[in-house]
Design a protein around this motif. Structure first.
Motif, PDB file in Angstrom:
ATOM      1  N   ALA A  35       0.849  -1.188   0.000  1.00  0.00           N
ATOM      2  CA  ALA A  35       0.000   0.000   0.000  1.00  0.00           C
ATOM      3  C   ALA A  35       0.884   1.237   0.000  1.00  0.00           C
ATOM      4  N   CYS A  36       0.907   1.946  -1.115  1.00  0.00           N
ATOM      5  CA  CYS A  36       1.738   3.139  -1.267  1.00  0.00           C
ATOM      6  C   CYS A  36       0.873   4.386  -1.259  1.00  0.00           C
ATOM      7  N   ASP A  37       1.322   5.390  -0.539  1.00  0.00           N
ATOM      8  CA  ASP A  37       0.636   6.680  -0.568  1.00  0.00           C
ATOM      9  C   ASP A  37       1.634   7.748  -0.143  1.00  0.00           C
ATOM     10  N   ILE A  38       1.438   8.964  -0.616  1.00  0.00           N
ATOM     11  CA  ILE A  38       2.305  10.062  -0.207  1.00  0.00           C
ATOM     12  C   ILE A  38       2.088  10.412   1.265  1.00  0.00           C
ATOM     13  N   ASP A  39       0.915  10.091   1.793  1.00  0.00           N
ATOM     14  CA  ASP A  39       0.592  10.286   3.208  1.00  0.00           C
ATOM     15  C   ASP A  39       0.923   9.011   3.973  1.00  0.00           C
ATOM     16  N   PRO A  40       1.991   8.998   4.766  1.00  0.00           N
ATOM     17  CA  PRO A  40       2.385   7.759   5.439  1.00  0.00           C
ATOM     18  C   PRO A  40       1.321   7.205   6.362  1.00  0.00           C
ATOM     19  N   ASN A  41       0.574   8.075   7.031  1.00  0.00           N
ATOM     20  CA  ASN A  41      -0.429   7.596   7.972  1.00  0.00           C
ATOM     21  C   ASN A  41      -1.574   6.875   7.280  1.00  0.00           C
ATOM     22  N   SER A  42      -2.010   7.400   6.131  1.00  0.00           N
ATOM     23  CA  SER A  42      -3.103   6.741   5.422  1.00  0.00           C
ATOM     24  C   SER A  42      -2.654   5.420   4.820  1.00  0.00           C
TER      25      SER A  42
END
Length: 249
Positions: A35-42
């Motif tokens: 799961a990759c996202d620019i927002d680490p928490n999400s």
């Protein structure tokens, strides 16, 4: 034929909206999920909701070094990448060509088009080594028409459509398929949290009104799972509207 046991799916933009729905759908189908996202928490939240078969990696897909680290982490964690969903993207302001700032133009293309290329470019060597792989790009209705979004988003998504077809053509004989979904209006935060240019919105309103039906992210995820599955083993280079019939109007 939608069994992904033993396979690894890398999903960008997996922290929310369509990307999160894709991550959950592939996990339900048996895949290990990055799961990759620019927002680490999400990203971490999506991975936590899936459980031990998921791994979160924060990354800015518009940055080549960040993408290199992302793919390295994915392969280091699970040993391979079987499915890539290039889903991460940002919206423009719906501004018309004369009104959009150069800064916004560059940022939207950097994420939506160059980012899709950078992740694909980094993943392809691993798929080529395996002799197999499925790539599903999230394009848009704006990728096949001129009046469904602002100038930057429209140009970027047209580029994603072209990249999809080129990758499909280039690597079909190597066992790698590449297809794209074209979401119509979908209930995600990307649109609801945006600030729109009023001139552009007024100009685009008649076309946008044709897409009155609002989809759920899970409906996009189901299409992506199908295109990545063995049930779609002879589908390559397809540009698939998932829009409730909007593109048929």
């Amino acid at each position: 034929m939608n069994n992904f046991d033993g396979r690894v799916a890398l999903i960008t933009g997996a922290g929310s909206g369509i990307g999160r729905a894709m991550a959950l759908a592939f996990a339900r189908a048996g895949a290990h999920v990055v799961a990759c996202d620019i927002d680490p928490n999400s990203a971490k939240q999506t991975a936590a909701d899936i459980g031990d078969t998921a791994f979160a990696v924060p990354a800015d897909i518009s940055d080549e070094s960040s993408v290199t680290a992302l793919v390295h982490a994915a392969v280091n964690a699970f040993g391979r990448i079987d499915v890539l969903c290039n889903n991460a993207g940002i919206m423009d302001t719906m501004a018309l060509p004369a009104d959009i700032s150069v800064e916004l133009w560059q940022r939207v293309l950097a994420v939506n088009l160059t980012g899709t290329f950078l992740v694909t470019h980094a993943v392809l060597p691993h798929m080529l080594k395996q002799g197999s792989g499925a790539i599903v790009n999230t394009a848009s209705e704006a990728g096949i028409r001129g009046g469904a979004a602002g100038a930057a988003y429209t140009a970027a998504k047209h580029g994603v459509v072209g990249l999809t077809r080129n990758v499909a053509w280039a690597y079909a004989k190597e066992g790698i398929r590449c297809n794209a979904i074209l979401p119509g209006p979908t209930m995600t935060g990307m649109a609801t949290n945006a600030t729109f240019d009023q001139t552009g919105m007024a100009r685009l309103a008649p076309v946008l009104a044709l897409g009155e039906s609002i989809a759920q992210p899970e409906q996009m995820a189901d299409a992506a799972v199908f295109l990545a599955s063995e049930a779609a083993s002879f589908i390559n280079g397809a540009i698939v509207p998932v829009d409730g019939g909007w593109s048929a109007a």
